[in-house]
Design an enzyme around this catalytic site. Structure first.
Site, PDB file in Angstrom:
ATOM      1  CE1 TYR A  33       1.121  -0.320   4.375  1.00 56.72           C
ATOM      2  CE2 TYR A  33       0.045   1.810   4.410  1.00 56.72           C
ATOM      3  CZ  TYR A  33       0.872   0.875   4.995  1.00 56.72           C
ATOM      4  OH  TYR A  33       1.468   1.160   6.194  1.00 56.72           O
ATOM      5  NE  ARG A  52       6.840   4.130   0.575  1.00 52.94           N
ATOM      6  CZ  ARG A  52       6.544   4.904   1.608  1.00 52.94           C
ATOM      7  NH1 ARG A  52       7.465   5.163   2.525  1.00 52.94           N
ATOM      8  NH2 ARG A  52       5.344   5.412   1.750  1.00 52.94           N
ATOM      9  NE  ARG A 100      -6.313 -19.270   3.742  1.00 53.69           N
ATOM     10  CZ  ARG A 100      -5.385 -20.056   4.284  1.00 53.69           C
ATOM     11  NH1 ARG A 100      -5.294 -21.321   3.928  1.00 53.69           N
ATOM     12  NH2 ARG A 100      -4.547 -19.573   5.197  1.00 53.69           N
ATOM     13  CG  HIS A 102       0.134 -20.699   2.234  1.00 49.56           C
ATOM     14  ND1 HIS A 102      -1.033 -21.374   2.512  1.00 49.56           N
ATOM     15  CD2 HIS A 102       0.527 -20.136   3.402  1.00 49.56           C
ATOM     16  CE1 HIS A 102      -1.331 -21.215   3.792  1.00 49.56           C
ATOM     17  NE2 HIS A 102      -0.401 -20.465   4.349  1.00 49.56           N
ATOM     18  CE  LYS A 147       3.128   3.103   3.138  1.00 51.39           C
ATOM     19  NZ  LYS A 147       3.211   3.092   4.604  1.00 51.39           N
ATOM     20  CD  GLU A 180      10.031   1.441  10.419  1.00 49.66           C
ATOM     21  OE1 GLU A 180       9.913   2.409   9.652  1.00 49.66           O
ATOM     22  OE2 GLU A 180       9.967   0.257  10.042  1.00 49.66           O
ATOM     23  CG  LEU A 205       8.273   2.192   4.841  1.00 51.03           C
ATOM     24  CD1 LEU A 205       8.071   1.041   3.859  1.00 51.03           C
ATOM     25  CD2 LEU A 205       6.954   2.848   5.163  1.00 51.03           C
TER      26      LEU A 205
HETATM   27  N1  PMP Z   1       7.624   3.578   9.093  1.00 46.90           N
HETATM   28  C1  PMP Z   1       6.484   2.872   9.075  1.00 46.90           C
HETATM   29  C2  PMP Z   1       6.475   1.513   9.685  1.00 46.90           C
HETATM   30  C3  PMP Z   1       5.321   3.423   8.510  1.00 46.90           C
HETATM   31  O1  PMP Z   1       4.185   2.721   8.491  1.00 46.90           O
HETATM   32  C4  PMP Z   1       5.358   4.730   7.984  1.00 46.90           C
HETATM   33  C5  PMP Z   1       4.119   5.366   7.419  1.00 46.90           C
HETATM   34  N2  PMP Z   1       3.773   4.806   6.201  1.00 46.90           N
HETATM   35  C6  PMP Z   1       6.575   5.430   8.009  1.00 46.90           C
HETATM   36  C7  PMP Z   1       7.692   4.821   8.566  1.00 46.90           C
HETATM   37  C8  PMP Z   1       6.695   6.811   7.437  1.00 46.90           C
HETATM   38  O2  PMP Z   1       6.669   6.752   6.026  1.00 46.90           O
HETATM   39  P1  PMP Z   1       6.082   7.943   5.148  1.00 46.90           P
HETATM   40  O3  PMP Z   1       6.888   9.154   5.494  1.00 46.90           O
HETATM   41  O4  PMP Z   1       6.293   7.489   3.744  1.00 46.90           O
HETATM   42  O5  PMP Z   1       4.647   8.098   5.515  1.00 46.90           O
END
Ligand code: PMP
Length: 295
Positions: A33, A52, A100, A102, A147, A180, A205
């Site tokens: 997403y 991305r 379904r 995997h 993501k 993060e 991410l």
């Molecule tokens: N880390 C994670 C785990 C996230 O879910 C997000 C938000 N999508 C971010 C960092 C920040 O990313 P962005 O600046 O692209 O929203």
């Protein structure tokens, strides 16, 4: 006001928007997403988000549902139909509907869903004044750079923060370093004003807000160091903050029970926040001018 969604080629009323019970997004979280900020009706840093998205899709070997220009047109149309001039658009692409199993289905077509929501979280007083974060072990898989819609650990982390009255949870890896937040990147400011955030890798991410802010900071003469740090170091730092598409740049004034500096947003964070808000406004105006010139 009626809300709209886009589901696999159709704009449909949000209230009745549906996907199939054997959608692999639902059964396996087999999808990715993006969340893109909308400011002044324009999509902020759409190109970086699409790049991305392409990286996430190719890591999972999911075909792109459409080319970039029509994809952007769909996102803009969903924002327009929902009268979102300030807010976010959400895009999910997953491997599609199939019995379904995997392993990848042979002939499933990717599913694509888009929604939009109004809101200006970046200007809410609570965020401007600074927030508290808690720390929590990072229990996620080892490809956090993708993501993925598989967000269970992030959901649990954010819920732990909510239960503790905090805004965010900073996840901590096995070496004691902050990876993060549950939905944001983590930063701190050293005594000399240098800004620190973890380098891109499979561990985090790579936030689009993070990428943009590094660029803006360096252009402004601020030193940016990409290295990992511990929660203890951040708590003793001159400042700490977090970044995300949905909240931009948010001062962090407390980490668990430790107050950061004097408990108020610091000058470097304020400067970065202003630089980001200014950038977003300028980009929105440029996009608007380009659209008007074409019309
Ligand atoms: N880390 C994670 C785990 C996230 O879910 C997000 C938000 N999508 C971010 C960092 C920040 O990313 P962005 O600046 O692209 O929203």
């Amino acid at each position: 006001m009626s809300r709209w969604a886009y589901v696999n080629g159709r704009y449909v009323p949000h209230a009745t928007a549906r996907t199939h019970v054997e959608d692999r997004g639902m059964q396996f979280s087999d999808g990715v997403y993006e969340v893109i900020a909308v400011v002044g009706g324009a999509l902020v840093d759409a190109t970086l988000h699409f790049e991305r998205l392409d990286r996430s899709l190719s890591a999972l070997e999911i075909a792109a549902p459409m080319r970039r220009a029509p994809l952007e047109a769909v996102l803009r149309e969903v924002a327009r139909r929902n009268r979102v001039s300030e807010g976010i658009v959400y895009l999910q692409v997953n491997r599609g509907v199939a019995p379904r199993n995997h392993a990848f289905p042979r002939d499933a077509r990717p599913s694509m869903v888009v929604t939009a929501r109004r809101g200006q979280p970046a200007s809410s007083p609570a965020l401007v004044e600074g927030v508290r974060v808690i720390t929590i072990p990072d229990i996620r898989w080892r490809r956090r750079d993708i993501k993925s819609v598989s967000l269970l650990a992030n959901v649990l982390a954010k819920q732990a923060a909510a239960q503790d009255g905090a805004f965010e949870a900073w996840q901590v890896d096995e070496d004691g370093m902050v990876t993060e937040g549950s939905q944001s990147n983590a930063w701190m400011v050293e005594a000399d004003g240098a800004v620190v955030t973890r380098p891109p890798s499979h561990d985090i991410l790579t936030g689009i807000t993070r990428t943009r802010l590094i660029d803006l900071a360096r252009q402004d003469g601020i030193t940016v160091i990409e290295r990992a740090f511990t929660p203890q170091e951040a708590a003793r730092a001159r400042e700490a903050f977090l970044t995300s598409t949905s909240s931009f740049v948010v001062p962090v004034v407390q980490i668990d029970d430790a107050v950061v500096a004097n408990g108020r947003p610091g000058a470097v964070t304020e400067r970065l926040r202003a630089l980001y808000l200014d950038f977003v406004a300028r980009q929105a105006i440029t996009i608007l001018h380009t659209a008007l010139a074409k019309a």
